[in-house]
Design an enzyme around this catalytic site. Structure first.
Site, PDB file in Angstrom:
ATOM      1  CD  GLU A  44      38.104  41.181  41.565  1.00  0.00           C
ATOM      2  OE1 GLU A  44      38.691  40.125  41.290  1.00  0.00           O
ATOM      3  OE2 GLU A  44      37.375  41.791  40.743  1.00  0.00           O
ATOM      4  CD  GLU A  69      44.197  46.262  38.238  1.00  0.00           C
ATOM      5  OE1 GLU A  69      45.434  46.455  38.188  1.00  0.00           O
ATOM      6  OE2 GLU A  69      43.683  45.235  38.709  1.00  0.00           O
ATOM      7  CG  ASP A  96      48.404  51.462  45.958  1.00  0.00           C
ATOM      8  OD1 ASP A  96      48.214  50.289  46.316  1.00  0.00           O
ATOM      9  OD2 ASP A  96      49.535  51.983  45.919  1.00  0.00           O
ATOM     10  CG  ASP A 118      53.028  40.036  42.447  1.00  0.00           C
ATOM     11  OD1 ASP A 118      53.699  39.047  42.831  1.00  0.00           O
ATOM     12  OD2 ASP A 118      53.485  40.910  41.689  1.00  0.00           O
ATOM     13  CE  LYS A 122      63.796  37.492  44.021  1.00  0.00           C
ATOM     14  NZ  LYS A 122      64.704  38.449  43.342  1.00  0.00           N
ATOM     15  CB  THR A 192      39.741  35.542  37.747  1.00  0.00           C
ATOM     16  OG1 THR A 192      40.771  34.545  37.716  1.00  0.00           O
ATOM     17  CG2 THR A 192      39.343  35.824  39.190  1.00  0.00           C
ATOM     18  CE1 TYR A 194      47.738  32.926  35.946  1.00  0.00           C
ATOM     19  CE2 TYR A 194      46.566  32.131  37.885  1.00  0.00           C
ATOM     20  CZ  TYR A 194      47.705  32.164  37.105  1.00  0.00           C
ATOM     21  OH  TYR A 194      48.815  31.445  37.474  1.00  0.00           O
ATOM     22  CD  GLU A 195      38.831  30.459  39.682  1.00  0.00           C
ATOM     23  OE1 GLU A 195      38.264  29.540  40.297  1.00  0.00           O
ATOM     24  OE2 GLU A 195      38.557  31.672  39.850  1.00  0.00           O
TER      25      GLU A 195
END
Length: 214
Positions: A44, A69, A96, A118, A122, A192, A194-195
């Site tokens: 992941e 992470e 990274d 993320d 833009k 997750t 957030y999910e």
């Protein structure tokens, strides 16, 4: 989402090298040595606080998992949980996601997960999106020929971009869901943090599963 600094994270990481790698370039092609058993290896990229990867490791003991992470605070939180659970099929990387071909050997990974990355909305930042072609090239390099890429997001713009980016790269889609939590085809979705929060408020989750044509 960037977390606040956790002063305890760095000492905890340094004290537990058996669970977390901070020099992952040393492990290229040797990741199975970090696990109790040699099993198909899943990665992941961007694990946040770790709910998804931990639950995956619990649900699939016949597979090995790596949480990668960039944020020291976030990987520290995952490490805290792993120190309690001591899952034999879970390892962590502080690193990274732009350096995957330096961390893993060709075809070393069986499955790769991108969860709520993320969106970099833009246009001038599109090269930072984890489904931009440069990232796809890295995924292709480290994935087994039969490996798959799973991508979830709540951002419609990023999802549309990802569909186009992967299609233009020549990938094949195995599954596409425009409203994951209402899709009758889905029986084993692991969420997750957030999910869970986003979906509980009625938000729509998008998902795709794809593979590289060989």
């Amino acid at each position: 989402m960037r977390l606040r600094n956790k002063p305890w994270a760095k000492p905890l990481i340094n004290a537990n090298p058996e669970y977390i790698m901070v020099t992952p370039t040393d492990m290229q092609g040797k990741w199975q040595d970090r696990f109790e058993k040699s099993q198909p290896l899943s990665l992941e990229v961007g694990s946040g606080k770790g709910q998804f990867i931990i639950e995956m490791a619990k649900a699939y003991p016949e597979r090995n998992f790596i949480a990668l992470e960039l944020q020291e605070a976030a990987i520290g939180i995952i490490l805290k949980k792993q120190l309690e659970l001591k899952l034999p099929n879970l390892q962590l990387i502080l690193g990274d996601g732009a350096n995957l071909t330096e961390y893993f050997a060709p075809a070393e990974i069986a499955a790769l997960y991108l969860n709520f990355s993320d969106p970099w909305p833009k246009t001038r930042h599109e090269k930072r999106r984890l489904t931009y072609r440069d990232f796809l090239a890295q995924y292709e390099a480290i994935l087994d020929p039969d490996g798959e890429l799973q991508f979830k997001t709540d951002n419609q713009g990023l999802f549309e971009f990802s569909l186009v980016s992967m299609n233009n790269y020549g990938m094949a889609f195995d599954f596409v869901a425009l409203d994951l939590h209402k899709d009758a085809r889905v029986t084993d979705n692991i969420e997750t943090e957030y999910e869970q929060k986003f979906a509980s408020k009625g938000g729509r989750i998008y998902e795709l599963v794809a593979h590289f044509k060989r």
